[in-house]
Design a protein around this motif. Sequence first.
Motif, PDB file in Angstrom:
ATOM      1  N   MET A   1     -63.783  75.724  40.766  1.00  0.00           N
ATOM      2  CA  MET A   1     -63.862  75.403  39.340  1.00  0.00           C
ATOM      3  C   MET A   1     -64.054  76.632  38.458  1.00  0.00           C
ATOM      4  O   MET A   1     -63.583  76.666  37.333  1.00  0.00           O
ATOM      5  N   TYR A   2     -64.727  77.649  38.969  1.00  0.00           N
ATOM      6  CA  TYR A   2     -64.930  78.854  38.163  1.00  0.00           C
ATOM      7  C   TYR A   2     -63.579  79.429  37.721  1.00  0.00           C
ATOM      8  O   TYR A   2     -63.370  79.709  36.545  1.00  0.00           O
ATOM      9  N   TYR A   3     -62.662  79.602  38.649  1.00  0.00           N
ATOM     10  CA  TYR A   3     -61.350  80.162  38.315  1.00  0.00           C
ATOM     11  C   TYR A   3     -60.497  79.171  37.541  1.00  0.00           C
ATOM     12  O   TYR A   3     -59.700  79.564  36.701  1.00  0.00           O
ATOM     13  N   TYR A   4     -60.662  77.897  37.819  1.00  0.00           N
ATOM     14  CA  TYR A   4     -59.918  76.913  37.038  1.00  0.00           C
ATOM     15  C   TYR A   4     -60.367  76.979  35.572  1.00  0.00           C
ATOM     16  O   TYR A   4     -59.541  77.023  34.668  1.00  0.00           O
ATOM     17  N   GLU A   5     -61.672  77.018  35.352  1.00  0.00           N
ATOM     18  CA  GLU A   5     -62.190  77.079  33.982  1.00  0.00           C
ATOM     19  C   GLU A   5     -61.824  78.406  33.308  1.00  0.00           C
ATOM     20  O   GLU A   5     -61.526  78.443  32.126  1.00  0.00           O
ATOM     21  N   ARG A   6     -61.854  79.480  34.068  1.00  0.00           N
ATOM     22  CA  ARG A   6     -61.603  80.810  33.499  1.00  0.00           C
ATOM     23  C   ARG A   6     -60.112  81.050  33.237  1.00  0.00           C
ATOM     24  O   ARG A   6     -59.758  81.683  32.252  1.00  0.00           O
ATOM     25  N   TYR A   7     -59.249  80.569  34.133  1.00  0.00           N
ATOM     26  CA  TYR A   7     -57.812  80.851  34.015  1.00  0.00           C
ATOM     27  C   TYR A   7     -56.937  79.605  34.078  1.00  0.00           C
ATOM     28  O   TYR A   7     -55.990  79.469  33.318  1.00  0.00           O
ATOM     29  N   GLY A   8     -57.202  78.749  35.036  1.00  0.00           N
ATOM     30  CA  GLY A   8     -56.312  77.628  35.329  1.00  0.00           C
ATOM     31  C   GLY A   8     -56.038  76.710  34.161  1.00  0.00           C
ATOM     32  O   GLY A   8     -54.877  76.382  33.877  1.00  0.00           O
ATOM     33  N   ARG A   9     -57.085  76.298  33.483  1.00  0.00           N
ATOM     34  CA  ARG A   9     -56.917  75.380  32.350  1.00  0.00           C
ATOM     35  C   ARG A   9     -56.028  76.014  31.270  1.00  0.00           C
ATOM     36  O   ARG A   9     -55.133  75.376  30.737  1.00  0.00           O
ATOM     37  N   GLN A  10     -56.250  77.293  30.979  1.00  0.00           N
ATOM     38  CA  GLN A  10     -55.451  77.990  29.965  1.00  0.00           C
ATOM     39  C   GLN A  10     -53.996  78.115  30.407  1.00  0.00           C
ATOM     40  O   GLN A  10     -53.081  77.907  29.615  1.00  0.00           O
ATOM     41  N   ILE A  11     -53.779  78.443  31.664  1.00  0.00           N
ATOM     42  CA  ILE A  11     -52.413  78.587  32.174  1.00  0.00           C
ATOM     43  C   ILE A  11     -51.661  77.267  32.042  1.00  0.00           C
ATOM     44  O   ILE A  11     -50.530  77.227  31.564  1.00  0.00           O
ATOM     45  N   VAL A  12     -52.306  76.177  32.446  1.00  0.00           N
ATOM     46  CA  VAL A  12     -51.670  74.858  32.353  1.00  0.00           C
ATOM     47  C   VAL A  12     -51.362  74.516  30.895  1.00  0.00           C
ATOM     48  O   VAL A  12     -50.265  74.048  30.575  1.00  0.00           O
ATOM     49  N   SER A  13     -52.313  74.773  29.995  1.00  0.00           N
ATOM     50  CA  SER A  13     -52.072  74.420  28.592  1.00  0.00           C
ATOM     51  C   SER A  13     -50.973  75.271  27.969  1.00  0.00           C
ATOM     52  O   SER A  13     -50.261  74.816  27.080  1.00  0.00           O
ATOM     53  N   LEU A  14     -50.797  76.508  28.429  1.00  0.00           N
ATOM     54  CA  LEU A  14     -49.756  77.378  27.890  1.00  0.00           C
ATOM     55  C   LEU A  14     -48.364  77.045  28.419  1.00  0.00           C
ATOM     56  O   LEU A  14     -47.383  77.157  27.688  1.00  0.00           O
ATOM     57  N   TYR A  15     -48.279  76.657  29.690  1.00  0.00           N
ATOM     58  CA  TYR A  15     -46.965  76.583  30.340  1.00  0.00           C
ATOM     59  C   TYR A  15     -46.547  75.199  30.816  1.00  0.00           C
ATOM     60  O   TYR A  15     -45.407  75.027  31.238  1.00  0.00           O
ATOM     61  N   ARG A  16     -47.398  74.252  30.758  1.00  0.00           N
ATOM     62  CA  ARG A  16     -47.047  72.913  31.230  1.00  0.00           C
ATOM     63  C   ARG A  16     -46.435  72.122  30.106  1.00  0.00           C
ATOM     64  O   ARG A  16     -47.048  71.953  29.056  1.00  0.00           O
ATOM     65  N   LYS A  17     -45.241  71.647  30.329  1.00  0.00           N
ATOM     66  CA  LYS A  17     -44.587  70.797  29.335  1.00  0.00           C
ATOM     67  C   LYS A  17     -45.224  69.417  29.404  1.00  0.00           C
ATOM     68  O   LYS A  17     -45.347  68.828  30.469  1.00  0.00           O
ATOM     69  N   ARG A  18     -45.613  68.936  28.266  1.00  0.00           N
ATOM     70  CA  ARG A  18     -46.236  67.612  28.204  1.00  0.00           C
ATOM     71  C   ARG A  18     -45.144  66.547  28.153  1.00  0.00           C
ATOM     72  O   ARG A  18     -44.193  66.649  27.395  1.00  0.00           O
ATOM     73  N   SER A  19     -45.316  65.538  28.970  1.00  0.00           N
ATOM     74  CA  SER A  19     -44.352  64.449  29.002  1.00  0.00           C
ATOM     75  C   SER A  19     -44.961  63.228  28.317  1.00  0.00           C
ATOM     76  O   SER A  19     -46.132  62.918  28.531  1.00  0.00           O
ATOM     77  N   PRO A  20     -44.189  62.537  27.516  1.00  0.00           N
ATOM     78  CA  PRO A  20     -44.720  61.323  26.884  1.00  0.00           C
ATOM     79  C   PRO A  20     -44.977  60.207  27.901  1.00  0.00           C
ATOM     80  O   PRO A  20     -45.728  59.287  27.638  1.00  0.00           O
ATOM     81  N   ASN A  21     -44.379  60.323  29.074  1.00  0.00           N
ATOM     82  CA  ASN A  21     -44.556  59.323  30.114  1.00  0.00           C
ATOM     83  C   ASN A  21     -45.896  59.549  30.809  1.00  0.00           C
ATOM     84  O   ASN A  21     -46.086  60.530  31.499  1.00  0.00           O
ATOM     85  N   SER A  22     -46.848  58.648  30.629  1.00  0.00           N
ATOM     86  CA  SER A  22     -48.196  58.836  31.190  1.00  0.00           C
ATOM     87  C   SER A  22     -48.178  58.869  32.713  1.00  0.00           C
ATOM     88  O   SER A  22     -49.009  59.520  33.330  1.00  0.00           O
TER      89      SER A  22
END
Length: 182
Positions: free
Chosen positions: A29-50
């Motif tokens: 979780m340390y690395y997810y909180e420090r880097y992972g969450r930001q990486i996902v929010s920057l590069y993950r395309k959001r799909s309207p399909n839940s």
Amino acid sequence: MTRFIIVRHPFERLLSAYRDKLEHRKGKMYYYERYGRQIVSLYRKRSPNSLTVLMQPREPTFVEFVRYIVERRHFDEHWRPYHTECSPCTLQYQYILKTESLDSEEGYLVQALGLQNLSSFHKASSHRIHNVNPSGRTGSQQAQQYYSQVPPDLVKKLYEIYANDFEMFNYTATEYFNVTSR
């Protein structure tokens, strides 16, 4: 004073850092909180399909991680290029050992420095406890599987970031350029 450095193929080192610090979040979780969450929010395309959103991994993919390194150039000590982390040109190491051949090179270093009679050093080197990635060692074959998902232009840009490390330590990236996604 004797100085030595242990190096690793830059692309294998980068993949190992990803696998050890970001892949499969459980216990990381340390690395997810420090880097992972930001990486996902920057590069993950959001799909309207839940349903699609629920099926996507929460941690960054390797391609997203590589894109983050290339575009943001935000480094952690685990994936910062050696030439900036360890100052090989400034410190002038007398010995450069490679992870890929560490068992034989370590024995050579012990001999060259006359340390074979130091029982605690000899014992530690003979029964070395490795910092092992729970997912297993990241080797060339496994690296090629991950890098086969990365677009060629992204691998080229990544190589440019680590070019000094490739050159200083006599590594090649040819096999990675050959397996990149088309």
